[in-house]
Design a protein around this motif. Structure first.
Motif, mmCIF file in Angstrom:
data_model
loop_
_atom_site.group_PDB
_atom_site.id
_atom_site.type_symbol
_atom_site.label_atom_id
_atom_site.label_comp_id
_atom_site.label_asym_id
_atom_site.label_seq_id
_atom_site.Cartn_x
_atom_site.Cartn_y
_atom_site.Cartn_z
ATOM 1 N N GLU A 121 0.835 -1.079 -0.189
ATOM 2 C CA GLU A 121 -0.059 -0.082 -0.072
ATOM 3 C C GLU A 121 0.688 1.416 -0.080
ATOM 4 N N ALA A 122 2.286 1.367 -0.212
ATOM 5 C CA ALA A 122 3.109 2.779 0.161
ATOM 6 C C ALA A 122 2.773 3.317 -1.048
ATOM 7 N N GLY A 123 2.224 2.828 -1.904
ATOM 8 C CA GLY A 123 2.423 3.977 -3.725
ATOM 9 C C GLY A 123 0.860 4.759 -3.343
ATOM 10 N N ASN A 124 0.106 4.120 -2.208
ATOM 11 C CA ASN A 124 -1.254 5.261 -2.482
ATOM 12 C C ASN A 124 -1.405 5.945 -1.014
ATOM 13 N N PHE A 125 -0.065 5.797 -0.598
ATOM 14 C CA PHE A 125 -0.456 6.325 1.048
ATOM 15 C C PHE A 125 1.224 6.460 0.920
ATOM 16 N N PRO A 126 1.989 7.918 0.003
ATOM 17 C CA PRO A 126 3.302 8.185 0.516
ATOM 18 C C PRO A 126 3.980 8.929 1.646
ATOM 19 N N GLU A 127 3.153 9.564 1.770
ATOM 20 C CA GLU A 127 3.552 9.659 3.663
ATOM 21 C C GLU A 127 4.445 9.839 4.760
ATOM 22 N N LEU A 128 2.372 8.024 4.640
ATOM 23 C CA LEU A 128 3.389 6.761 4.955
ATOM 24 C C LEU A 128 4.363 6.310 5.311
ATOM 25 N N ALA A 129 4.792 6.448 3.369
ATOM 26 C CA ALA A 129 6.052 5.025 3.329
ATOM 27 C C ALA A 129 7.205 5.716 3.361
ATOM 28 N N ARG A 130 7.118 7.333 3.781
ATOM 29 C CA ARG A 130 8.253 7.907 3.990
ATOM 30 C C ARG A 130 8.708 7.879 4.909
ATOM 31 N N PHE A 131 7.763 8.174 6.368
ATOM 32 C CA PHE A 131 7.816 7.545 7.825
ATOM 33 C C PHE A 131 8.283 6.005 7.972
ATOM 34 N N TYR A 132 7.750 5.596 7.437
ATOM 35 C CA TYR A 132 8.384 3.793 7.428
ATOM 36 C C TYR A 132 9.341 3.862 7.376
ATOM 37 N N GLN A 133 9.851 4.453 5.665
ATOM 38 C CA GLN A 133 11.517 4.255 5.354
ATOM 39 C C GLN A 133 12.338 4.683 5.783
ATOM 40 N N GLU A 134 11.598 6.015 6.719
ATOM 41 C CA GLU A 134 12.228 6.967 7.352
ATOM 42 C C GLU A 134 13.028 6.006 8.563
ATOM 43 N N GLU A 135 11.957 5.701 9.646
ATOM 44 C CA GLU A 135 12.272 5.045 11.200
ATOM 45 C C GLU A 135 11.951 3.976 11.699
ATOM 46 N N VAL A 136 11.672 2.527 10.313
ATOM 47 C CA VAL A 136 12.293 1.069 10.408
ATOM 48 C C VAL A 136 12.675 0.719 9.172
ATOM 49 N N THR A 137 12.982 1.079 7.910
ATOM 50 C CA THR A 137 13.662 0.553 6.827
ATOM 51 C C THR A 137 14.891 1.211 6.785
ATOM 52 N N MET A 138 15.403 2.235 6.679
ATOM 53 C CA MET A 138 16.429 3.121 7.130
ATOM 54 C C MET A 138 17.861 2.274 8.354
ATOM 55 N N ARG A 139 16.948 2.566 9.151
ATOM 56 C CA ARG A 139 18.050 2.417 10.579
ATOM 57 C C ARG A 139 17.894 0.243 10.586
ATOM 58 N N GLY A 140 16.500 -0.131 10.262
ATOM 59 C CA GLY A 140 17.004 -1.772 9.622
ATOM 60 C C GLY A 140 18.028 -1.778 9.185
ATOM 61 N N THR A 141 18.727 -1.034 7.461
ATOM 62 C CA THR A 141 19.599 -1.327 7.220
ATOM 63 C C THR A 141 20.463 -1.148 7.799
ATOM 64 N N ARG A 142 20.533 -0.167 8.348
ATOM 65 C CA ARG A 142 21.777 0.766 8.669
ATOM 66 C C ARG A 142 22.065 -0.317 10.214
ATOM 67 N N MET A 143 21.689 -1.173 11.013
ATOM 68 C CA MET A 143 22.206 -1.736 11.686
ATOM 69 C C MET A 143 22.446 -3.162 10.807
ATOM 70 N N ILE A 144 21.856 -3.746 9.868
ATOM 71 C CA ILE A 144 22.910 -4.541 9.480
ATOM 72 C C ILE A 144 23.902 -4.711 8.479
ATOM 73 N N SER A 145 23.934 -3.212 8.096
ATOM 74 C CA SER A 145 24.763 -2.709 7.375
ATOM 75 C C SER A 145 26.437 -2.405 8.484
ATOM 76 N N SER A 146 25.955 -2.805 9.402
ATOM 77 C CA SER A 146 27.207 -2.045 10.923
ATOM 78 C C SER A 146 27.393 -3.757 11.131
#
Length: 214
Positions: A121-146
């Motif tokens: 549903e991210a495509g239909n709710f871009p503001e929620l997609a940005r929120f999830y990207q910043e608070e979950v996806t990006m942090r999780g990705t950085r954590m695994i990379s670390s």
């Protein structure tokens, strides 16, 4: 195993417990129906309160969804980040610990269905997609990379392409979530054994990461 938002019987409820009860009802409905199809009145009804009571705590469905994510997923990422910073042992053990902790804290609970919801549903709710990207996806990705960076710098992992391998590690865990909450899965859902899946995945990943010993 303890999941977030475990519900109590209505007769045990206290006023100060209402936000958690609303979040428990919300995550159930978001995962069952999706974001678009979930109505606030249905959340209130499942939580055993009026819609007006719900609005005392959450002013919109978007704010309720953000609260669900911040209460059910974000704390685990923070704990994992702390584990990476404080862990003293081999990086292979760290990776295994974080992956199994993810399954215990997130994978076994309704929170695991949030990632499938966002992909759908991210495509239909871009503001929620940005929120999830910043608070979950990006942090999780950085954590695994670390974790990978730690292993490479200590000579415990081969010198790999960390950004690409991070995505390789994330993909099977997301697929495990998708299979769990899909009516039609690419494999027989009855034969899916999540802990065996994670163990096989870690065995494959770690034997590919560990340096050659001659």
């Amino acid at each position: 195993m303890e999941c977030s938002f475990d519900s109590k019987p209505r007769w045990e409820r206290r006023k100060d417990a209402r936000p958690q009860e609303l979040l428990a009802a919300a995550i159930d409905l978001f995962v069952e129906r999706g974001f678009a199809a979930t109505r606030l009145e249905d959340v209130a009804r499942r939580a055993g309160v009026t819609k007006g009571t719900l609005y005392l705590y959450y002013t919109s469905k978007e704010e309720l969804f953000k609260a669900v994510v911040r209460e059910s997923i974000v704390p685990f990422i923070g704990e994992a980040e702390h584990s990476v910073a404080e862990f003293d042992g081999h990086s292979a053990d760290l990776l295994r610990t974080v992956m199994l902790s993810w399954w215990s804290r997130i994978g076994q609970c309704k929170a695991a269905g949030i990632s499938k919801l966002m992909m759908a549903e991210a495509g239909n709710f871009p503001e929620l997609a940005r929120f999830y990207q910043e608070e979950v996806t990006m942090r999780g990705t950085r954590m695994i990379s670390s974790m990978l960076e730690r292993g490479v710098s200590r000579g415990e992992f081969r010198n790999v392409n960390i950004p690409q391998l991070t995505q390789v590690l994330i993909a099977p865990m997301l697929m495990l979530n998708t299979w769990k909450y899909s009516a039609v899965a690419p494999c027989d859902a009855h034969e899916l054994q999540p802990l065996a899946f994670i163990d096989a995945f870690l065995d494959l990943a770690l034997h590919g990461l560990l340096p050659n010993v001659e």
